[in-house]
Scaffold this motif. Structure first.
Motif, PDB file in Angstrom:
ATOM      1  N   PRO A  58       3.253 -23.897  38.920  1.00  0.00           N
ATOM      2  CA  PRO A  58       3.411 -25.152  38.167  1.00  0.00           C
ATOM      3  C   PRO A  58       2.340 -25.300  37.087  1.00  0.00           C
ATOM      4  O   PRO A  58       1.343 -24.586  37.078  1.00  0.00           O
ATOM      5  CB  PRO A  58       3.274 -26.240  39.232  1.00  0.00           C
ATOM      6  N   GLU A  59       2.576 -26.236  36.204  1.00  0.00           N
ATOM      7  CA  GLU A  59       1.620 -26.516  35.125  1.00  0.00           C
ATOM      8  C   GLU A  59       0.281 -26.959  35.714  1.00  0.00           C
ATOM      9  O   GLU A  59       0.234 -27.637  36.734  1.00  0.00           O
ATOM     10  CB  GLU A  59       2.160 -27.614  34.208  1.00  0.00           C
ATOM     11  N   PHE A  60      -0.783 -26.545  35.052  1.00  0.00           N
ATOM     12  CA  PHE A  60      -2.131 -26.967  35.428  1.00  0.00           C
ATOM     13  C   PHE A  60      -3.005 -26.910  34.194  1.00  0.00           C
ATOM     14  O   PHE A  60      -2.661 -26.263  33.210  1.00  0.00           O
ATOM     15  CB  PHE A  60      -2.715 -26.099  36.549  1.00  0.00           C
ATOM     16  N   ALA A  61      -4.128 -27.585  34.266  1.00  0.00           N
ATOM     17  CA  ALA A  61      -5.114 -27.548  33.184  1.00  0.00           C
ATOM     18  C   ALA A  61      -6.490 -27.665  33.824  1.00  0.00           C
ATOM     19  O   ALA A  61      -6.739 -28.547  34.638  1.00  0.00           O
ATOM     20  CB  ALA A  61      -4.891 -28.675  32.196  1.00  0.00           C
ATOM     21  N   THR A  62      -7.362 -26.720  33.470  1.00  0.00           N
ATOM     22  CA  THR A  62      -8.721 -26.716  33.991  1.00  0.00           C
ATOM     23  C   THR A  62      -9.625 -26.087  32.938  1.00  0.00           C
ATOM     24  O   THR A  62      -9.188 -25.790  31.834  1.00  0.00           O
ATOM     25  CB  THR A  62      -8.795 -25.985  35.351  1.00  0.00           C
ATOM     26  N   VAL A  63     -10.872 -25.864  33.300  1.00  0.00           N
ATOM     27  CA  VAL A  63     -11.848 -25.297  32.371  1.00  0.00           C
ATOM     28  C   VAL A  63     -12.538 -24.126  33.066  1.00  0.00           C
ATOM     29  O   VAL A  63     -12.859 -24.191  34.254  1.00  0.00           O
ATOM     30  CB  VAL A  63     -12.885 -26.373  31.962  1.00  0.00           C
ATOM     31  N   THR A  64     -12.795 -23.057  32.310  1.00  0.00           N
ATOM     32  CA  THR A  64     -13.494 -21.899  32.869  1.00  0.00           C
ATOM     33  C   THR A  64     -14.992 -22.190  32.949  1.00  0.00           C
ATOM     34  O   THR A  64     -15.476 -23.179  32.402  1.00  0.00           O
ATOM     35  CB  THR A  64     -13.272 -20.647  31.999  1.00  0.00           C
ATOM     36  N   VAL A  65     -15.732 -21.296  33.610  1.00  0.00           N
ATOM     37  CA  VAL A  65     -17.184 -21.483  33.689  1.00  0.00           C
ATOM     38  C   VAL A  65     -17.828 -21.360  32.314  1.00  0.00           C
ATOM     39  O   VAL A  65     -18.939 -21.854  32.106  1.00  0.00           O
ATOM     40  CB  VAL A  65     -17.849 -20.505  34.691  1.00  0.00           C
ATOM     41  N   ASP A  69     -10.733 -23.953  27.796  1.00  0.00           N
ATOM     42  CA  ASP A  69      -9.578 -24.551  28.455  1.00  0.00           C
ATOM     43  C   ASP A  69      -8.711 -23.453  29.058  1.00  0.00           C
ATOM     44  O   ASP A  69      -8.541 -22.379  28.469  1.00  0.00           O
ATOM     45  CB  ASP A  69      -8.749 -25.368  27.465  1.00  0.00           C
ATOM     46  N   LEU A  70      -8.155 -23.751  30.221  1.00  0.00           N
ATOM     47  CA  LEU A  70      -7.295 -22.787  30.916  1.00  0.00           C
ATOM     48  C   LEU A  70      -6.063 -23.532  31.402  1.00  0.00           C
ATOM     49  O   LEU A  70      -6.175 -24.522  32.124  1.00  0.00           O
ATOM     50  CB  LEU A  70      -8.049 -22.167  32.098  1.00  0.00           C
ATOM     51  N   THR A  71      -4.879 -23.073  30.949  1.00  0.00           N
ATOM     52  CA  THR A  71      -3.622 -23.693  31.353  1.00  0.00           C
ATOM     53  C   THR A  71      -2.669 -22.627  31.872  1.00  0.00           C
ATOM     54  O   THR A  71      -2.966 -21.431  31.815  1.00  0.00           O
ATOM     55  CB  THR A  71      -2.949 -24.424  30.169  1.00  0.00           C
ATOM     56  N   ARG A  72      -1.514 -23.057  32.340  1.00  0.00           N
ATOM     57  CA  ARG A  72      -0.526 -22.131  32.883  1.00  0.00           C
ATOM     58  C   ARG A  72      -0.103 -21.093  31.839  1.00  0.00           C
ATOM     59  O   ARG A  72       0.186 -19.951  32.179  1.00  0.00           O
ATOM     60  CB  ARG A  72       0.702 -22.896  33.376  1.00  0.00           C
ATOM     61  N   SER A  73      -0.070 -21.458  30.578  1.00  0.00           N
ATOM     62  CA  SER A  73       0.359 -20.519  29.537  1.00  0.00           C
ATOM     63  C   SER A  73      -0.541 -19.280  29.487  1.00  0.00           C
ATOM     64  O   SER A  73      -0.103 -18.214  29.056  1.00  0.00           O
ATOM     65  CB  SER A  73       0.402 -21.209  28.178  1.00  0.00           C
ATOM     66  N   TRP A  74      -1.782 -19.402  29.938  1.00  0.00           N
ATOM     67  CA  TRP A  74      -2.692 -18.247  29.972  1.00  0.00           C
ATOM     68  C   TRP A  74      -2.156 -17.170  30.914  1.00  0.00           C
ATOM     69  O   TRP A  74      -2.390 -15.980  30.695  1.00  0.00           O
ATOM     70  CB  TRP A  74      -4.079 -18.705  30.416  1.00  0.00           C
ATOM     71  N   LEU A  75      -1.415 -17.591  31.944  1.00  0.00           N
ATOM     72  CA  LEU A  75      -0.872 -16.637  32.922  1.00  0.00           C
ATOM     73  C   LEU A  75       0.301 -15.834  32.385  1.00  0.00           C
ATOM     74  O   LEU A  75       0.654 -14.808  32.953  1.00  0.00           O
ATOM     75  CB  LEU A  75      -0.400 -17.380  34.183  1.00  0.00           C
ATOM     76  N   THR A  76       0.921 -16.284  31.311  1.00  0.00           N
ATOM     77  CA  THR A  76       2.184 -15.690  30.861  1.00  0.00           C
ATOM     78  C   THR A  76       2.002 -14.604  29.811  1.00  0.00           C
ATOM     79  O   THR A  76       2.874 -14.406  28.973  1.00  0.00           O
ATOM     80  CB  THR A  76       3.118 -16.797  30.324  1.00  0.00           C
ATOM     81  N   THR A 142     -13.262 -19.759  37.190  1.00  0.00           N
ATOM     82  CA  THR A 142     -13.368 -21.212  37.236  1.00  0.00           C
ATOM     83  C   THR A 142     -14.046 -21.594  38.545  1.00  0.00           C
ATOM     84  O   THR A 142     -14.050 -20.823  39.497  1.00  0.00           O
ATOM     85  CB  THR A 142     -11.996 -21.913  37.169  1.00  0.00           C
ATOM     86  N   LYS A 143     -14.619 -22.780  38.562  1.00  0.00           N
ATOM     87  CA  LYS A 143     -15.205 -23.336  39.785  1.00  0.00           C
ATOM     88  C   LYS A 143     -14.572 -24.695  40.010  1.00  0.00           C
ATOM     89  O   LYS A 143     -14.374 -25.448  39.055  1.00  0.00           O
ATOM     90  CB  LYS A 143     -16.717 -23.508  39.656  1.00  0.00           C
ATOM     91  N   GLU A 144     -14.260 -24.978  41.264  1.00  0.00           N
ATOM     92  CA  GLU A 144     -13.739 -26.296  41.584  1.00  0.00           C
ATOM     93  C   GLU A 144     -14.028 -26.648  43.033  1.00  0.00           C
ATOM     94  O   GLU A 144     -14.265 -25.767  43.858  1.00  0.00           O
ATOM     95  CB  GLU A 144     -12.246 -26.408  41.287  1.00  0.00           C
ATOM     96  N   SER A 145     -14.029 -27.931  43.321  1.00  0.00           N
ATOM     97  CA  SER A 145     -14.246 -28.420  44.679  1.00  0.00           C
ATOM     98  C   SER A 145     -12.992 -28.204  45.509  1.00  0.00           C
ATOM     99  O   SER A 145     -11.927 -27.902  44.974  1.00  0.00           O
ATOM    100  CB  SER A 145     -14.583 -29.912  44.656  1.00  0.00           C
TER     101      SER A 145
END
Length: 189
Positions: A58-65, A69-76, A142-145
């Motif tokens: 599914p769609e997501f949006a986060t940030v790398t270390v 910006d990192l979104t699902r489109s980066w995977l494609t 990426t880092k996340e809780s």
């Protein structure tokens, strides 16, 4: 004397009941072991959590270390290996060497990789720095809780978790050992 005989009869009945219950429990445990062995044999790499195969991420949006910006489109853009590693996780530590070796191999082949470092409560800063250093230059990180954006998107509830994503953003293979990243790679013979 009558009370002693009654007490002994009751005690004998309780012992027999206990024996029957114990035998039933042993039988059930054997059956459970057979089911577990059968499940492991059929899908020994299958992760207890995470998106199943043939399901789009599914769609997501986060940030790398690095702050990108990192979104699902980066995977494609080609196949992407994704690994979720939790800090202070014995299972993750056991898989770390194999995962790093695989990332080095993917890097040589110019394939993309994403490492999600899951920061758990009580994780030492030294552990975090060591893990970030381990993956530096090998993968986007990426880092996340716990319960973060990527964990939610990939439905990860157990660590480590590994996924191979195809160029359309669909899960090709998933599991709790990094070798599934090789087994399911459509680019490999």
């Amino acid at each position: 004397m009558e009370y002693v005989v009654v007490a002994l009869c009751l005690l004998g009945a309780l012992v027999l009941l206990n024996l029957l219950l114990t035998l039933g429990l042993v039988r059930r445990m054997r059956h459970q072991d057979e089911l577990i062995a059968e499940t492991r044999h059929k899908g020994q790499h299958r992760s207890p959590s995470g998106l199943p195969n043939d399901v789009p991420v599914p769609e997501f949006a986060t940030v790398t270390v690095e702050g990108q910006d990192l979104t699902r489109s980066w995977l494609t853009d080609g196949t992407t290996a994704v690994g979720f590693i939790a800090g202070d996780c014995p299972s993750c530590e056991a898989q770390l060497h194999a995962f790093v070796d695989l990332l080095k191999q993917r890097r040589k082949e110019e394939n993309k990789s994403l490492v999600v470092l899951v920061e758990v409560p009580g994780m030492l800063p030294e552990t975090e720095k060591e893990l970030v250093g381990t993956f530096d230059g090998l993968a986007t990180m990426t880092k996340e809780s716990l319960g973060g954006t990527l964990q939610t998107a990939f439905r990860v509830r157990a660590y480590p978790a590994f996924f191979l994503i195809d160029a359309e953003g669909v899960v090709v293979s998933s599991g709790n050992t990094p070798d599934i990243l090789l087994d399911g790679d459509p680019a490999r013979p």
